[in-house]
Design an enzyme around this catalytic site. Structure first.
Site, PDB file in Angstrom:
ATOM      1  N   GLY A  54       6.176  -1.160   9.548  1.00  0.00           N
ATOM      2  CA  GLY A  54       5.458  -1.746  10.680  1.00  0.00           C
ATOM      3  C   GLY A  54       3.964  -1.567  10.476  1.00  0.00           C
ATOM      4  N   HIS A  55       3.523  -1.815   9.258  1.00  0.00           N
ATOM      5  CA  HIS A  55       2.104  -1.720   8.924  1.00  0.00           C
ATOM      6  C   HIS A  55       1.870  -2.355   7.552  1.00  0.00           C
ATOM      7  CE1 HIS A  55       3.843   2.182   7.417  1.00  0.00           C
ATOM      8  NE2 HIS A  55       3.362   1.642   6.320  1.00  0.00           N
ATOM      9  N   ALA A  56       0.589  -2.474   7.190  1.00  0.00           N
ATOM     10  CA  ALA A  56       0.211  -2.908   5.834  1.00  0.00           C
ATOM     11  C   ALA A  56      -0.770  -1.877   5.295  1.00  0.00           C
ATOM     12  CB  ALA A  56      -0.439  -4.290   5.880  1.00  0.00           C
ATOM     13  N   ARG A 101       5.002  -4.792   6.159  1.00  0.00           N
ATOM     14  CA  ARG A 101       6.409  -4.535   5.858  1.00  0.00           C
ATOM     15  C   ARG A 101       7.103  -3.812   6.984  1.00  0.00           C
ATOM     16  NH1 ARG A 101       4.388  -0.711   2.520  1.00  0.00           N
ATOM     17  NH2 ARG A 101       2.790  -2.303   2.315  1.00  0.00           N
ATOM     18  N   ILE A 126      -3.175  -0.480   7.975  1.00  0.00           N
ATOM     19  CA  ILE A 126      -3.467  -1.450   9.037  1.00  0.00           C
ATOM     20  C   ILE A 126      -2.225  -1.425   9.931  1.00  0.00           C
ATOM     21  CG2 ILE A 126      -4.084  -3.845   9.592  1.00  0.00           C
ATOM     22  CD1 ILE A 126      -4.654  -4.115   6.484  1.00  0.00           C
TER      23      ILE A 126
END
Ligand code: T46
Length: 138
Positions: A54-56, A101, A126
């Protein structure tokens, strides 16, 4: 980071040394893994129905392996999405920087082994999808 796409994220078949008493997969920097590994970590004891990620990342390059069990990885570059199912310890998914992802559908006892190109740094994350989407689409 801005120009990377989900099509830069590929699944590699890893070398498997077969033996009657079991198998071994050995990974060498820059040979079997397409970057220099600085950190290894693994996700385990994941409760049923839980999601991770749940982030990049701005700079982090990663290689994900289902060392045990299985799970799905949703990859998103702000334009396109794809789902990769990992269920064998001799397949590795490369995730390049700049890809959102989410990991989900973990089987019981699943272990997600991660090889990473950098040490842990919170400022490389992020975590807000709207910010990510704007960065990828401006
Ligand atoms: C990804 C998936 C597969 C550390 O202190 N050191 C570390 O090396 C890591 C990875 C995490 N942490 C701390 C930071 C947070 O307080 O552990 C907590 C959870 O970390 P994170 O939000 O990174 O956890 P996941 O499982 O959602 O994501 C991790 C990776 O960071 C991520 O890039 O793709 O595993």
């Amino acid at each position: 980071m801005k120009d990377s796409t989900i099509y830069n994220c590929n699944v590699f078949e890893l070398p498997k040394i077969h033996n009657q008493s079991g198998n071994i997969t050995a990974l060498n920097n820059l040979l079997d893994v397409p970057f220099e590994v600085k950190r290894v970590y693994y996700l385990y004891d994941i409760p049923g129905g839980e999601t991770r990620g749940g982030h990049a990342h701005y700079d982090l390059h990663q290689f994900l392996i289902a060392a045990s069990g299985s799970f799905d990885v949703i990859l998103d570059d702000g334009k396109n999405k794809k789902i990769v199912h990992l269920d064998r310890p001799y397949f590795g998914l490369e995730i390049v920087p700049g890809i959102w992802r989410e990991l989900l559908n973990f089987s019981s006892g699943a272990i997600c082994l991660v090889l990473a190109s950098h040490k842990y740094e919170e400022k490389d994350y992020i975590r807000n999808y709207n910010s990510f989407f704007e960065m990828k689409n401006k």
